[in-house]
Write a protein that holds these residues in place. Structure first.
Motif, PDB file in Angstrom:
ATOM      1  N   MET A   1      16.747  -9.364 -35.909  1.00 31.16           N
ATOM      2  CA  MET A   1      17.549  -8.738 -34.867  1.00 31.16           C
ATOM      3  C   MET A   1      16.641  -8.251 -33.744  1.00 31.16           C
ATOM      4  SD  MET A   1      20.521  -7.874 -33.858  1.00 31.16           S
ATOM      5  CE  MET A   1      21.363  -8.257 -35.372  1.00 31.16           C
ATOM      6  N   THR A   2      16.952  -8.611 -32.523  1.00 34.89           N
ATOM      7  CA  THR A   2      16.110  -8.189 -31.414  1.00 34.89           C
ATOM      8  C   THR A   2      16.350  -6.723 -31.108  1.00 34.89           C
ATOM      9  OG1 THR A   2      17.767  -8.715 -29.746  1.00 34.89           O
ATOM     10  CG2 THR A   2      16.305 -10.497 -30.432  1.00 34.89           C
ATOM     11  N   LYS A   3      15.374  -6.139 -30.403  1.00 36.34           N
ATOM     12  CA  LYS A   3      15.483  -4.730 -30.041  1.00 36.34           C
ATOM     13  C   LYS A   3      16.709  -4.488 -29.163  1.00 36.34           C
ATOM     14  CE  LYS A   3      12.675  -0.937 -28.213  1.00 36.34           C
ATOM     15  NZ  LYS A   3      13.650  -0.411 -27.256  1.00 36.34           N
ATOM     16  N   GLU A   4      16.996  -5.439 -28.252  1.00 34.11           N
ATOM     17  CA  GLU A   4      18.138  -5.291 -27.351  1.00 34.11           C
ATOM     18  C   GLU A   4      19.441  -5.201 -28.132  1.00 34.11           C
ATOM     19  OE1 GLU A   4      20.432  -7.650 -23.724  1.00 34.11           O
ATOM     20  OE2 GLU A   4      18.694  -8.550 -24.706  1.00 34.11           O
ATOM     21  N   LYS A   5      19.610  -6.119 -29.105  1.00 29.65           N
ATOM     22  CA  LYS A   5      20.854  -6.128 -29.867  1.00 29.65           C
ATOM     23  C   LYS A   5      20.959  -4.894 -30.756  1.00 29.65           C
ATOM     24  CE  LYS A   5      21.600 -11.111 -29.771  1.00 29.65           C
ATOM     25  NZ  LYS A   5      21.694 -12.358 -30.546  1.00 29.65           N
ATOM     26  N   PHE A   6      19.831  -4.472 -31.312  1.00 28.51           N
ATOM     27  CA  PHE A   6      19.855  -3.271 -32.138  1.00 28.51           C
ATOM     28  C   PHE A   6      20.319  -2.081 -31.311  1.00 28.51           C
ATOM     29  CE2 PHE A   6      18.847  -0.424 -35.464  1.00 28.51           C
ATOM     30  CZ  PHE A   6      18.305   0.705 -34.858  1.00 28.51           C
ATOM     31  N   ASN A   7      19.874  -2.019 -30.050  1.00 36.19           N
ATOM     32  CA  ASN A   7      20.260  -0.918 -29.184  1.00 36.19           C
ATOM     33  C   ASN A   7      21.753  -0.909 -28.899  1.00 36.19           C
ATOM     34  OD1 ASN A   7      17.702   0.129 -29.022  1.00 36.19           O
ATOM     35  ND2 ASN A   7      17.170  -0.909 -27.110  1.00 36.19           N
ATOM     36  N   ILE A   8      22.384  -2.072 -28.869  1.00 37.25           N
ATOM     37  CA  ILE A   8      23.825  -2.123 -28.662  1.00 37.25           C
ATOM     38  C   ILE A   8      24.537  -1.516 -29.857  1.00 37.25           C
ATOM     39  CG2 ILE A   8      25.823  -3.599 -28.245  1.00 37.25           C
ATOM     40  CD1 ILE A   8      23.977  -5.620 -26.941  1.00 37.25           C
ATOM     41  N   TYR A   9      24.100  -1.884 -31.055  1.00 37.49           N
ATOM     42  CA  TYR A   9      24.674  -1.274 -32.256  1.00 37.49           C
ATOM     43  C   TYR A   9      24.543   0.242 -32.185  1.00 37.49           C
ATOM     44  CZ  TYR A   9      25.045  -5.688 -34.899  1.00 37.49           C
ATOM     45  OH  TYR A   9      25.393  -6.928 -35.356  1.00 37.49           O
ATOM     46  N   GLU A  10      23.372   0.692 -31.813  1.00 36.96           N
ATOM     47  CA  GLU A  10      23.107   2.128 -31.763  1.00 36.96           C
ATOM     48  C   GLU A  10      23.969   2.804 -30.697  1.00 36.96           C
ATOM     49  OE1 GLU A  10      19.238   4.981 -32.205  1.00 36.96           O
ATOM     50  OE2 GLU A  10      18.999   3.117 -31.079  1.00 36.96           O
ATOM     51  N   LEU A  11      24.118   2.147 -29.561  1.00 38.17           N
ATOM     52  CA  LEU A  11      24.937   2.694 -28.483  1.00 38.17           C
ATOM     53  C   LEU A  11      26.384   2.865 -28.936  1.00 38.17           C
ATOM     54  CD1 LEU A  11      25.271   3.472 -25.481  1.00 38.17           C
ATOM     55  CD2 LEU A  11      25.628   1.047 -24.987  1.00 38.17           C
ATOM     56  N   VAL A  12      26.933   1.839 -29.557  1.00 39.75           N
ATOM     57  CA  VAL A  12      28.318   1.894 -30.022  1.00 39.75           C
ATOM     58  C   VAL A  12      28.480   2.970 -31.090  1.00 39.75           C
ATOM     59  CG1 VAL A  12      30.113   0.637 -31.265  1.00 39.75           C
ATOM     60  CG2 VAL A  12      28.834  -0.504 -29.445  1.00 39.75           C
ATOM     61  N   THR A  13      27.579   2.971 -32.061  1.00 44.65           N
ATOM     62  CA  THR A  13      27.679   3.930 -33.157  1.00 44.65           C
ATOM     63  C   THR A  13      27.569   5.360 -32.648  1.00 44.65           C
ATOM     64  OG1 THR A  13      26.737   2.321 -34.693  1.00 44.65           O
ATOM     65  CG2 THR A  13      26.704   4.629 -35.380  1.00 44.65           C
ATOM     66  N   ASN A  14      26.684   5.591 -31.700  1.00 40.13           N
ATOM     67  CA  ASN A  14      26.527   6.940 -31.158  1.00 40.13           C
ATOM     68  C   ASN A  14      27.805   7.420 -30.471  1.00 40.13           C
ATOM     69  OD1 ASN A  14      23.926   7.170 -32.106  1.00 40.13           O
ATOM     70  ND2 ASN A  14      22.958   6.642 -30.172  1.00 40.13           N
ATOM     71  N   LYS A  15      28.527   6.497 -29.835  1.00 42.56           N
ATOM     72  CA  LYS A  15      29.787   6.870 -29.197  1.00 42.56           C
ATOM     73  C   LYS A  15      30.839   7.257 -30.244  1.00 42.56           C
ATOM     74  CE  LYS A  15      29.532   4.485 -24.761  1.00 42.56           C
ATOM     75  NZ  LYS A  15      29.856   5.686 -23.962  1.00 42.56           N
ATOM     76  N   ILE A  16      30.862   6.518 -31.363  1.00 41.52           N
ATOM     77  CA  ILE A  16      31.797   6.844 -32.441  1.00 41.52           C
ATOM     78  C   ILE A  16      31.407   8.174 -33.077  1.00 41.52           C
ATOM     79  CG2 ILE A  16      32.712   6.115 -34.672  1.00 41.52           C
ATOM     80  CD1 ILE A  16      33.691   4.446 -32.317  1.00 41.52           C
ATOM     81  N   ILE A  17      30.110   8.379 -33.285  1.00 43.84           N
ATOM     82  CA  ILE A  17      29.627   9.639 -33.853  1.00 43.84           C
ATOM     83  C   ILE A  17      29.995  10.809 -32.948  1.00 43.84           C
ATOM     84  CG2 ILE A  17      27.515  10.965 -34.298  1.00 43.84           C
ATOM     85  CD1 ILE A  17      26.293   8.436 -35.479  1.00 43.84           C
ATOM     86  N   GLU A  18      29.872  10.623 -31.654  1.00 48.66           N
ATOM     87  CA  GLU A  18      30.228  11.682 -30.701  1.00 48.66           C
ATOM     88  C   GLU A  18      31.689  12.083 -30.836  1.00 48.66           C
ATOM     89  OE1 GLU A  18      30.372  12.423 -25.847  1.00 48.66           O
ATOM     90  OE2 GLU A  18      29.323  10.664 -26.669  1.00 48.66           O
ATOM     91  N   LYS A  19      32.568  11.087 -31.007  1.00 48.29           N
ATOM     92  CA  LYS A  19      33.993  11.376 -31.185  1.00 48.29           C
ATOM     93  C   LYS A  19      34.231  12.135 -32.487  1.00 48.29           C
ATOM     94  CE  LYS A  19      35.602   7.288 -28.614  1.00 48.29           C
ATOM     95  NZ  LYS A  19      36.436   7.926 -27.591  1.00 48.29           N
ATOM     96  N   LEU A  20      33.563  11.714 -33.568  1.00 46.01           N
ATOM     97  CA  LEU A  20      33.717  12.386 -34.847  1.00 46.01           C
ATOM     98  C   LEU A  20      33.245  13.838 -34.771  1.00 46.01           C
ATOM     99  CD1 LEU A  20      32.545   9.562 -37.286  1.00 46.01           C
ATOM    100  CD2 LEU A  20      34.840  10.547 -37.176  1.00 46.01           C
ATOM    101  N   GLU A  21      32.151  14.060 -34.073  1.00 42.10           N
ATOM    102  CA  GLU A  21      31.627  15.416 -33.941  1.00 42.10           C
ATOM    103  C   GLU A  21      32.565  16.308 -33.134  1.00 42.10           C
ATOM    104  OE1 GLU A  21      27.734  14.625 -32.363  1.00 42.10           O
ATOM    105  OE2 GLU A  21      26.799  14.699 -34.368  1.00 42.10           O
ATOM    106  N   GLN A  22      33.428  15.697 -32.341  1.00 45.60           N
ATOM    107  CA  GLN A  22      34.433  16.441 -31.587  1.00 45.60           C
ATOM    108  C   GLN A  22      35.708  16.650 -32.395  1.00 45.60           C
ATOM    109  OE1 GLN A  22      34.873  13.973 -28.123  1.00 45.60           O
ATOM    110  NE2 GLN A  22      32.987  14.710 -27.155  1.00 45.60           N
ATOM    111  N   GLY A  23      35.692  16.169 -33.652  1.00 42.14           N
ATOM    112  CA  GLY A  23      36.854  16.319 -34.519  1.00 42.14           C
ATOM    113  C   GLY A  23      37.879  15.233 -34.369  1.00 42.14           C
ATOM    114  N   VAL A  24      37.523  14.145 -33.668  1.00 37.98           N
ATOM    115  CA  VAL A  24      38.434  13.017 -33.450  1.00 37.98           C
ATOM    116  C   VAL A  24      38.024  11.863 -34.352  1.00 37.98           C
ATOM    117  CG1 VAL A  24      39.269  11.323 -31.788  1.00 37.98           C
ATOM    118  CG2 VAL A  24      38.854  13.680 -31.062  1.00 37.98           C
TER     119      VAL A  24
END
Length: 284
Positions: free
Chosen positions: A1-24
């Motif tokens: 997996m290239t660094k670029e693609k890994f960063n996309i996974y991380e970007l998406v996951t961080n957005k989901i984590i942010e929603k969960l941390e807000q109680g959503v």
């Protein structure tokens, strides 16, 4: 997996984590609302898979699409991301064998409310639901081709791949009919992974309780069950959004930055299979 693609996974996951941390809980939000589902403005095609969790209801387009339509994005507008994800086959240069590798890319899009000169293409009133949720569950079950055997014993809710059997307690054991529907949908999603159907490794393989593979399959069932509930218009107010539930998924997703993207794609595929529909993916 290239660094670029890994960063996309991380970007998406961080957005989901942010929603969960807000109680959503993003895979359990009310997808049918007064604003309608999230769709591509140009094609009016609903977004699918992980994108449903990333976007609020509305119409979206890229910066280029806004320009091509004679409009423009307002200064300071905040973009959102949509993801295009699929498996592609590639030959291993060392072994000569064909391997499946994930192909992932993302686009930045804007809600039309953040644009000037872009008019909504929605002409129809947003659909509302007035029907019996149990009848809708039965319609899903009856339309499920090659479905598993079903039983209604009071031994709990589960799916056993070894005998291809879904069991849920009888409707009379549930305080609300919607809870019965959601439980049934969750187990039906599990059953879609059977070797005779989608042959999902998380179902056909041997995975220990609590492992990442086990957690991913549970997430597939959570997301897919919620999608089926949304399709049938079943109220999601009975969904678990407790602090312990949210904390569990926060821990899991922080330990595997690829899980939510893959689980979203698998859940959508499971829903399509159960509903007997096919869909050509669009990359925007």
């Amino acid at each position: 997996m290239t660094k670029e693609k890994f960063n996309i996974y991380e970007l998406v996951t961080n957005k989901i984590i942010e929603k969960l941390e807000q109680g959503v809980v993003p895979w359990k939000k009310p997808w049918n609302s007064s604003n309608g589902p999230a769709v591509n403005w140009k094609t009016q095609t609903p977004y699918r898979g992980i994108n449903v969790m990333l976007l609020e209801p509305g119409e979206y387009l890229t910066f280029k699409q806004a320009q091509e339509a004679g409009g423009k994005v307002k200064k300071g507008a905040q973009s959102e991301i949509v993801v295009f994800w699929k498996w592609i086959e590639k030959e291993n240069e060392e072994t000569g064998e064909t391997e499946k590798i994930p192909f992932l890319k993302y686009y930045r899009v804007f809600n039309i409310n953040q644009c000037e000169g872009i008019v909504s293409k929605r002409n129809e009133k947003i659909e509302t639901y007035e029907h019996d949720p149990i009848e809708e569950v039965e319609n899903i079950i009856n339309g499920y081709i090659n479905k598993p055997s079903l039983s209604w014993e009071r031994t709990g809710a589960w799916y056993k791949p070894s005998i291809d059997l879904v069991n849920v307690p009888p409707l009379s054991d549930f305080p609300k009919a919607e809870e019965y529907a959601q439980t049934m949908f969750h187990e039906l999603i599990h059953s879609s992974g059977h070797v005779s159907r989608l042959n999902r490794d998380e179902i056909t393989g041997t995975h220990k309780f609590g492992s990442m593979d086990y957690s991913r399959e549970e997430l597939v069932a959570e997301i897919g069950g919620s999608m089926l509930a949304a399709v049938t218009g079943i109220d999601n107010v009975t969904f678990d959004n407790s602090a312990s539930y949210i904390q569990n998924w926060l821990n899991v997703l922080k330990n595997d930055k690829k899980m939510i993207v893959k689980a979203g794609a698998q859940a959508q595929k499971a829903v399509d299979y159960i509903l007997g529909v096919s869909y050509k993916e669009s990359n925007k």
